[in-house]
Scaffold this motif. Sequence first.
Motif, PDB file in Angstrom:
ATOM      1  N   ARG A 168      -6.283  10.553 -10.679  1.00 30.62           N
ATOM      2  CA  ARG A 168      -6.519   9.495  -9.674  1.00 30.62           C
ATOM      3  C   ARG A 168      -7.344   8.380 -10.287  1.00 30.62           C
ATOM      4  O   ARG A 168      -7.093   7.194 -10.045  1.00 30.62           O
ATOM      5  CB  ARG A 168      -7.249  10.057  -8.452  1.00 30.62           C
ATOM      6  CG  ARG A 168      -6.334  10.675  -7.420  1.00 30.62           C
ATOM      7  CD  ARG A 168      -7.073  10.875  -6.082  1.00 30.62           C
ATOM      8  NE  ARG A 168      -8.285  11.685  -6.246  1.00 30.62           N
ATOM      9  CZ  ARG A 168      -8.342  13.003  -6.113  1.00 30.62           C
ATOM     10  NH1 ARG A 168      -7.261  13.691  -5.800  1.00 30.62           N
ATOM     11  NH2 ARG A 168      -9.478  13.648  -6.257  1.00 30.62           N
ATOM     12  N   GLY A 169      -8.339   8.763 -11.083  1.00 28.32           N
ATOM     13  CA  GLY A 169      -9.184   7.764 -11.744  1.00 28.32           C
ATOM     14  C   GLY A 169      -8.384   6.875 -12.678  1.00 28.32           C
ATOM     15  O   GLY A 169      -8.592   5.661 -12.719  1.00 28.32           O
TER      16      GLY A 169
ATOM     17  N   THR B 195       2.001   1.932  -3.463  1.00 26.97           N
ATOM     18  CA  THR B 195       0.929   2.572  -4.234  1.00 26.97           C
ATOM     19  C   THR B 195       0.787   4.039  -3.843  1.00 26.97           C
ATOM     20  O   THR B 195       0.713   4.924  -4.707  1.00 26.97           O
ATOM     21  CB  THR B 195      -0.414   1.850  -3.984  1.00 26.97           C
ATOM     22  OG1 THR B 195      -0.248   0.470  -4.326  1.00 26.97           O
ATOM     23  CG2 THR B 195      -1.517   2.440  -4.832  1.00 26.97           C
TER      24      THR B 195
ATOM     25  N   GLU C  70      -8.358  14.739  -9.890  1.00 24.17           N
ATOM     26  CA  GLU C  70      -9.397  13.703  -9.866  1.00 24.17           C
ATOM     27  C   GLU C  70      -9.303  12.803 -11.107  1.00 24.17           C
ATOM     28  O   GLU C  70      -9.383  11.574 -11.011  1.00 24.17           O
ATOM     29  CB  GLU C  70     -10.773  14.356  -9.781  1.00 24.17           C
ATOM     30  CG  GLU C  70     -11.859  13.383  -9.361  1.00 24.17           C
ATOM     31  CD  GLU C  70     -13.223  14.054  -9.328  1.00 24.17           C
ATOM     32  OE1 GLU C  70     -13.290  15.294  -9.167  1.00 24.17           O
ATOM     33  OE2 GLU C  70     -14.231  13.332  -9.493  1.00 24.17           O
TER      34      GLU C  70
ATOM     35  N   ASP D 137       0.826  -1.207   0.000  1.00 24.41           N
ATOM     36  CA  ASP D 137       0.000   0.000   0.000  1.00 24.41           C
ATOM     37  C   ASP D 137       0.865   1.264   0.000  1.00 24.41           C
ATOM     38  O   ASP D 137       0.524   2.271  -0.625  1.00 24.41           O
ATOM     39  CB  ASP D 137      -0.928   0.018   1.225  1.00 24.41           C
ATOM     40  CG  ASP D 137      -1.930  -1.126   1.183  1.00 24.41           C
ATOM     41  OD1 ASP D 137      -2.221  -1.622   0.076  1.00 24.41           O
ATOM     42  OD2 ASP D 137      -2.415  -1.530   2.266  1.00 24.41           O
TER      43      ASP D 137
ATOM     44  N   ARG E 129      -5.167   6.195 -12.485  1.00 27.18           N
ATOM     45  CA  ARG E 129      -4.288   5.314 -11.716  1.00 27.18           C
ATOM     46  C   ARG E 129      -5.062   4.103 -11.210  1.00 27.18           C
ATOM     47  O   ARG E 129      -4.596   2.992 -11.235  1.00 27.18           O
ATOM     48  CB  ARG E 129      -3.649   6.057 -10.552  1.00 27.18           C
ATOM     49  CG  ARG E 129      -2.680   5.153  -9.813  1.00 27.18           C
ATOM     50  CD  ARG E 129      -2.013   5.841  -8.665  1.00 27.18           C
ATOM     51  NE  ARG E 129      -2.957   6.391  -7.725  1.00 27.18           N
ATOM     52  CZ  ARG E 129      -2.621   6.873  -6.534  1.00 27.18           C
ATOM     53  NH1 ARG E 129      -1.351   6.870  -6.164  1.00 27.18           N
ATOM     54  NH2 ARG E 129      -3.527   7.364  -5.728  1.00 27.18           N
ATOM     55  N   GLY E 130      -6.304   4.381 -10.752  1.00 25.56           N
ATOM     56  CA  GLY E 130      -7.134   3.316 -10.241  1.00 25.56           C
ATOM     57  C   GLY E 130      -7.338   2.207 -11.270  1.00 25.56           C
ATOM     58  O   GLY E 130      -7.455   1.038 -10.925  1.00 25.56           O
ATOM     59  N   ARG E 131      -7.360   2.590 -12.546  1.00 31.92           N
ATOM     60  CA  ARG E 131      -7.579   1.596 -13.576  1.00 31.92           C
ATOM     61  C   ARG E 131      -6.395   0.667 -13.784  1.00 31.92           C
ATOM     62  O   ARG E 131      -6.467  -0.294 -14.535  1.00 31.92           O
ATOM     63  CB  ARG E 131      -7.930   2.287 -14.904  1.00 31.92           C
ATOM     64  CG  ARG E 131      -9.405   2.576 -15.007  1.00 31.92           C
ATOM     65  CD  ARG E 131      -9.750   3.091 -16.395  1.00 31.92           C
ATOM     66  NE  ARG E 131     -10.270   4.448 -16.321  1.00 31.92           N
ATOM     67  CZ  ARG E 131     -10.186   5.327 -17.313  1.00 31.92           C
ATOM     68  NH1 ARG E 131      -9.578   5.001 -18.433  1.00 31.92           N
ATOM     69  NH2 ARG E 131     -10.705   6.526 -17.180  1.00 31.92           N
ATOM     70  N   GLY E 132      -5.296   0.976 -13.104  1.00 33.60           N
ATOM     71  CA  GLY E 132      -4.135   0.069 -13.059  1.00 33.60           C
ATOM     72  C   GLY E 132      -3.431  -0.098 -14.375  1.00 33.60           C
ATOM     73  O   GLY E 132      -3.783   0.463 -15.380  1.00 33.60           O
TER      74      GLY E 132
END
Lengths: 174, 174
Positions: A168-169, A83, A165, A80, A171-174
């Motif tokens: 961040r979105g 990340t 924002e 974590d 990054r979340g999608r990996g």
Amino acid sequence: MDTHATEPTEAQAPEAVPAPDDTPWLNAREQRLWRAHLEVSQLLMYQLGRELQPHGLANNDYEILVVLSESPKRRMRMTDLATATLQSKSRLSHQITRMETAGLVLRQECPGDRRGLYAHLTDQGWETMQKVAPDHVRSVRAHFIDLFDSDQLDAMYEALAPIAEHLRGLRGRG
Amino acid sequence: MDTHATEPTEAQAPEAVPAPDDTPWLNAREQRLWRAHLEVSQLLMYQLGRELQPHGLANNDYEILVVLSESPKRRMRMTDLATATLQSKSRLSHQITRMETAGLVLRQECPGDRRGLYAHLTDQGWETMQKVAPDHVRSVRAHFIDLFDSDQLDAMYEALAPIAEHLRGLRGRG
């Protein structure tokens, strides 16, 4: 990163292959903002890093002290933490080793938790952050925050918040 | 760097040493801008780096291709290139070695010039940059430039330009 996003040009290469016509090159107004953003981002981190040096810390060290100090029980799973700090696990591992040697953090397995190692902030790490934070905030003011007027302060935030924002979105999608 | 510049707090440490009273901690408006700036700076470089990966390049590689392509004779002294890219000489040297292996640059001594090595952009390096630049500008638009409206574009530049100048001045002082 002093990168560019206008059409590549080079005086010595008249034979250069022309870029495809449909490339949406930046115009002059866009280009000057892009360059200013890159310059401020890079030079600011460079300057903050220089001002952390007398404390024996690098930017990455300070970031980790901050993240751990704000985490419950002053600890975080290594995965974590990687990340949170946008580092590869191997690079973070090297860094935590250095910070362990300096007495700032401890790596510990969590009994009963198979999800691996935690990085803990030590008391010395916490005290170091307490000692460094006042100098650090003075640096942040001197080289960034205090250079905006009150209107700019809010306008900048309103322009940057949707971008943060958006990113961040992604990054979340990996 | 997700750093902070408010007073350090931690639920688990009621005994923590209080910071000196004269520390100019950031207020909420200042703090949210500082965090947004850090987030955008870091996540944007991360995303641009991800989108360079299919081309076999990292952000630092692309930056060096750009700087060399804009230099007279497509070359620069290693010491000047280190300054231009805010890297230590040893770190730059490692990177140039990797880029030499990839055929993008060449390190050469300049005959009659005792001030050492130059990094030259190769033809392959130039062609690589020509090929990558259109994709890169699309990334810069999608994740940054196109997310501002026209007024924000100029307001951001006007706010950032004096900061860039301030920081350039500090770097000059060495």
